[in-house]
Design a protein around this motif. Structure first.
Motif, PDB file in Angstrom:
ATOM      1  N   ALA A 134       0.973  -1.069  -0.186  1.00 45.28           N
ATOM      2  CA  ALA A 134      -0.001  -0.230  -0.006  1.00 45.28           C
ATOM      3  C   ALA A 134       0.923   1.157  -0.049  1.00 45.28           C
ATOM      4  N   SER A 135       1.819   1.361   0.803  1.00 41.66           N
ATOM      5  CA  SER A 135       2.888   2.544   0.899  1.00 41.66           C
ATOM      6  C   SER A 135       3.424   2.764  -0.514  1.00 41.66           C
ATOM      7  N   VAL A 136       3.865   1.830  -1.449  1.00 40.79           N
ATOM      8  CA  VAL A 136       4.356   2.352  -2.681  1.00 40.79           C
ATOM      9  C   VAL A 136       3.629   2.266  -3.823  1.00 40.79           C
ATOM     10  N   VAL A 137       2.350   2.218  -3.799  1.00 35.02           N
ATOM     11  CA  VAL A 137       1.395   2.481  -4.959  1.00 35.02           C
ATOM     12  C   VAL A 137       1.198   3.881  -5.084  1.00 35.02           C
ATOM     13  N   PRO A 138       1.484   4.497  -6.176  1.00 37.91           N
ATOM     14  CA  PRO A 138       1.343   5.812  -6.596  1.00 37.91           C
ATOM     15  C   PRO A 138       0.058   6.301  -6.769  1.00 37.91           C
ATOM     16  N   LEU A 139       0.035   7.672  -6.696  1.00 38.41           N
ATOM     17  CA  LEU A 139      -1.280   8.359  -6.870  1.00 38.41           C
ATOM     18  C   LEU A 139      -2.025   7.806  -8.293  1.00 38.41           C
ATOM     19  N   ALA A 140      -1.368   7.516  -9.316  1.00 39.33           N
ATOM     20  CA  ALA A 140      -2.268   7.426 -10.590  1.00 39.33           C
ATOM     21  C   ALA A 140      -3.133   5.948 -10.227  1.00 39.33           C
ATOM     22  N   LEU A 141      -2.362   4.981  -9.862  1.00 39.64           N
ATOM     23  CA  LEU A 141      -2.766   3.928  -9.719  1.00 39.64           C
ATOM     24  C   LEU A 141      -3.956   3.545  -8.492  1.00 39.64           C
ATOM     25  N   ARG A 142      -3.596   4.548  -7.374  1.00 34.64           N
ATOM     26  CA  ARG A 142      -4.455   4.443  -6.405  1.00 34.64           C
ATOM     27  C   ARG A 142      -6.005   5.047  -6.925  1.00 34.64           C
ATOM     28  N   ALA A 143      -5.834   6.200  -7.764  1.00 34.35           N
ATOM     29  CA  ALA A 143      -7.071   6.671  -8.043  1.00 34.35           C
ATOM     30  C   ALA A 143      -7.843   5.566  -9.202  1.00 34.35           C
ATOM     31  N   GLU A 144      -7.136   4.972 -10.144  1.00 33.56           N
ATOM     32  CA  GLU A 144      -7.729   3.951 -10.971  1.00 33.56           C
ATOM     33  C   GLU A 144      -8.448   2.850  -9.801  1.00 33.56           C
ATOM     34  N   ILE A 145      -7.570   2.314  -8.911  1.00 32.29           N
ATOM     35  CA  ILE A 145      -8.190   1.317  -8.037  1.00 32.29           C
ATOM     36  C   ILE A 145      -9.226   1.878  -7.397  1.00 32.29           C
ATOM     37  N   GLY A 146      -9.422   3.041  -7.014  1.00 32.61           N
ATOM     38  CA  GLY A 146     -10.484   3.659  -6.390  1.00 32.61           C
ATOM     39  C   GLY A 146     -11.641   3.692  -7.289  1.00 32.61           C
ATOM     40  N   GLN A 147     -11.272   4.065  -8.681  1.00 32.77           N
ATOM     41  CA  GLN A 147     -12.495   3.847  -9.539  1.00 32.77           C
ATOM     42  C   GLN A 147     -13.114   2.769  -9.939  1.00 32.77           C
ATOM     43  N   TYR A 148     -12.304   1.569  -9.776  1.00 30.43           N
ATOM     44  CA  TYR A 148     -12.751   0.126 -10.111  1.00 30.43           C
ATOM     45  C   TYR A 148     -13.420  -0.090  -8.567  1.00 30.43           C
ATOM     46  N   ALA A 149     -13.066   0.146  -7.559  1.00 28.54           N
ATOM     47  CA  ALA A 149     -13.798  -0.023  -6.514  1.00 28.54           C
ATOM     48  C   ALA A 149     -14.962   0.517  -6.341  1.00 28.54           C
ATOM     49  N   LEU A 150     -15.386   1.908  -6.883  1.00 23.55           N
ATOM     50  CA  LEU A 150     -16.447   2.590  -6.863  1.00 23.55           C
ATOM     51  C   LEU A 150     -17.286   1.843  -7.738  1.00 23.55           C
ATOM     52  N   ASP A 151     -16.869   1.384  -8.899  1.00 24.06           N
ATOM     53  CA  ASP A 151     -17.668   0.651 -10.165  1.00 24.06           C
ATOM     54  C   ASP A 151     -18.276  -0.502  -9.502  1.00 24.06           C
ATOM     55  N   ASP A 152     -17.238  -1.157  -8.394  1.00 23.39           N
ATOM     56  CA  ASP A 152     -17.935  -2.457  -7.946  1.00 23.39           C
ATOM     57  C   ASP A 152     -18.986  -2.134  -7.071  1.00 23.39           C
ATOM     58  N   PRO A 196     -21.574   7.082   5.331  1.00 25.99           N
ATOM     59  CA  PRO A 196     -20.303   7.803   4.552  1.00 25.99           C
ATOM     60  C   PRO A 196     -19.450   6.511   4.333  1.00 25.99           C
ATOM     61  N   LEU A 197     -18.411   6.718   3.414  1.00 23.59           N
ATOM     62  CA  LEU A 197     -17.447   5.859   3.102  1.00 23.59           C
ATOM     63  C   LEU A 197     -16.406   6.440   2.169  1.00 23.59           C
ATOM     64  N   HIS A 198     -15.183   6.061   2.235  1.00 17.82           N
ATOM     65  CA  HIS A 198     -14.172   6.703   1.545  1.00 17.82           C
ATOM     66  C   HIS A 198     -13.482   5.456   0.652  1.00 17.82           C
ATOM     67  N   LEU A 199     -12.655   5.786  -0.452  1.00 19.49           N
ATOM     68  CA  LEU A 199     -12.120   4.956  -1.442  1.00 19.49           C
ATOM     69  C   LEU A 199     -10.806   5.551  -1.738  1.00 19.49           C
ATOM     70  N   PRO A 200      -9.968   4.720  -2.144  1.00 15.49           N
ATOM     71  CA  PRO A 200      -8.542   5.298  -2.625  1.00 15.49           C
ATOM     72  C   PRO A 200      -8.638   6.455  -3.723  1.00 15.49           C
ATOM     73  N   GLY A 201      -7.737   7.209  -3.900  1.00 14.60           N
ATOM     74  CA  GLY A 201      -7.891   8.177  -4.981  1.00 14.60           C
ATOM     75  C   GLY A 201      -8.652   9.382  -4.251  1.00 14.60           C
ATOM     76  N   ASP A 202      -8.801   9.614  -3.267  1.00 12.21           N
ATOM     77  CA  ASP A 202      -9.408  10.794  -2.496  1.00 12.21           C
ATOM     78  C   ASP A 202     -10.824  10.854  -2.898  1.00 12.21           C
ATOM     79  N   VAL A 203     -11.454   9.739  -2.948  1.00  7.30           N
ATOM     80  CA  VAL A 203     -12.957   9.627  -3.370  1.00  7.30           C
ATOM     81  C   VAL A 203     -13.878   9.473  -1.880  1.00  7.30           C
ATOM     82  N   ILE A 204     -14.783  10.298  -1.682  1.00 13.90           N
ATOM     83  CA  ILE A 204     -15.582  10.030  -0.670  1.00 13.90           C
ATOM     84  C   ILE A 204     -17.135   9.989  -0.969  1.00 13.90           C
TER      85      ILE A 204
END
Length: 340
Positions: A134-152, A196-204
């Motif tokens: 988790a500590s080495v996942v960069p911002l671009a990938l975090r945001a993408e993973i967050g979007q996939y989590a939001l889609d799920d 309320p909940l939050h996801l990677p990529g600064d998504v709330i």
């Protein structure tokens, strides 16, 4: 995404279309940590938030450069500022490199750690593996993973509410609470979300009830404020990697691949997860700093909960009448965000 730090606080004018049928409108464009914020230059109100990793160039090789916040968006933004165009091209190049294989989530993980992990994986505690990855996942990938989590998540709740006036009001509320720099992206889901909940990529993600059953935006603002505190207290990648499992986590770290199927079911699991506790003093301080009344949030979440009772009693704005968080017309628009 470290190279993008030089673009923080970058601003320039642009021409924005909400839909292809609309006239172009002059906006002020602000480059944030994970978002591009479009602001009315006269009123200073936020008109739209775009996730940086989702931005696409609509006319490659042509001018003036034209961008959109995703392939299905009706919005477009015309820019002629070379620094801003360079910044967005840098983001797009980073995302392209991070998604080199279809069906996989890819990122810029520190290659040197892979050999160490391969050599010692058999002896590494699972929690340490998850935390390090988790500590080495960069911002671009975090945001993408967050979007996939939001889609799920949306498979269970329905797609995020997308009334355009409501989205603009939601962006304005986020900027009012968090400021114009490093502003999180807020979503309202139509059903199935009670807390309320939050996801990677600064998504709330906010429950619809906090808006439609409330007398004002204070409860939703408070919910966003508290979720940002929770996301900063524990890396939101950790529960995702725990759900994905050690094999997928190890694969992400050593090959920069996270199988999309590893996220399947995370949305339902996230809805069932209990929210992390935030100390009373931290809550009170955050509400005071953001100048948001705490009582509406406390009552909306659970008036019988002991911590919410304490928060309402310690509300720094109890009995006061602070300035409205958003204009009345924005609050009306926000209440209709799920109305189509």
């Amino acid at each position: 995404m470290t190279a993008l730090k030089k673009y923080q606080r970058l601003e320039c004018p642009g021409l924005w279309r909400e839909t292809p049928q609309d006239q172009r409108r002059e906006v002020q464009v602000r480059f944030g940590d994970a978002t591009l914020i479009l602001v009315d230059p006269k009123s200073g109100a936020a008109l739209s938030h775009w996730s940086l990793p989702a931005i696409e160039r609509l006319n490659p090789g042509e001018g003036p450069p034209l961008f959109a916040p995703g392939p299905d968006s009706s919005e477009s933004l015309e820019l002629d500022d070379s620094d801003m165009v360079e910044a967005l091209d840098t983001v797009r190049a980073a995302v392209k490199a991070a998604t080199a294989r279809p069906g996989r989530l890819r990122g810029f993980l520190l290659a040197g750690t892979a050999a160490v992990v391969v050599a010692g994986a058999a002896f590494w505690l699972p929690g340490a593996l998850v935390a390090h990855t988790a500590s080495v996942v960069p911002l671009a990938l975090r945001a993408e993973i967050g979007q996939y989590a939001l889609d799920d998540l949306a498979r269970v709740t329905g797609a995020p509410c997308d009334n355009q006036l409501g989205l603009q009001a939601l962006a304005g509320l986020s900027e009012r609470v968090f400021g114009p720099v490093d502003t999180p992206i807020l979503y309202v889901l139509p059903e199935g979300v009670e807390m309320p909940l939050h996801l990677p990529g600064d998504v709330i993600v906010l429950p619809r009830r906090l808006i439609e059953r409330a007398n004002g935006p204070e409860a939703a603002a408070g919910a966003a404020l508290v979720e940002r505190l929770r996301s900063r207290a524990e890396d939101p990648m950790i529960p995702i990697l725990n759900h994905a499992g050690l094999r997928a986590t190890f694969q992400l770290l050593t090959t920069t691949d996270l199988p999309v199927e590893a996220l399947r079911g995370y949305g339902e699991a996230r809805l069932r997860a209990a929210p992390a506790n935030v100390p009373d003093a931290t809550l009170v301080s955050a509400f005071e700093t953001a100048q948001v009344p705490a009582t509406p949030y406390a009552l909306a979440i659970d008036p019988q909960d002991a911590q919410m009772t304490r928060l309402a009693a310690a509300d720094p704005y109890k009995g006061l009448a602070p300035s409205p968080l958003v204009p009345d017309e924005d609050w009306v628009a926000l209440q209709g965000i799920c109305g189509g």
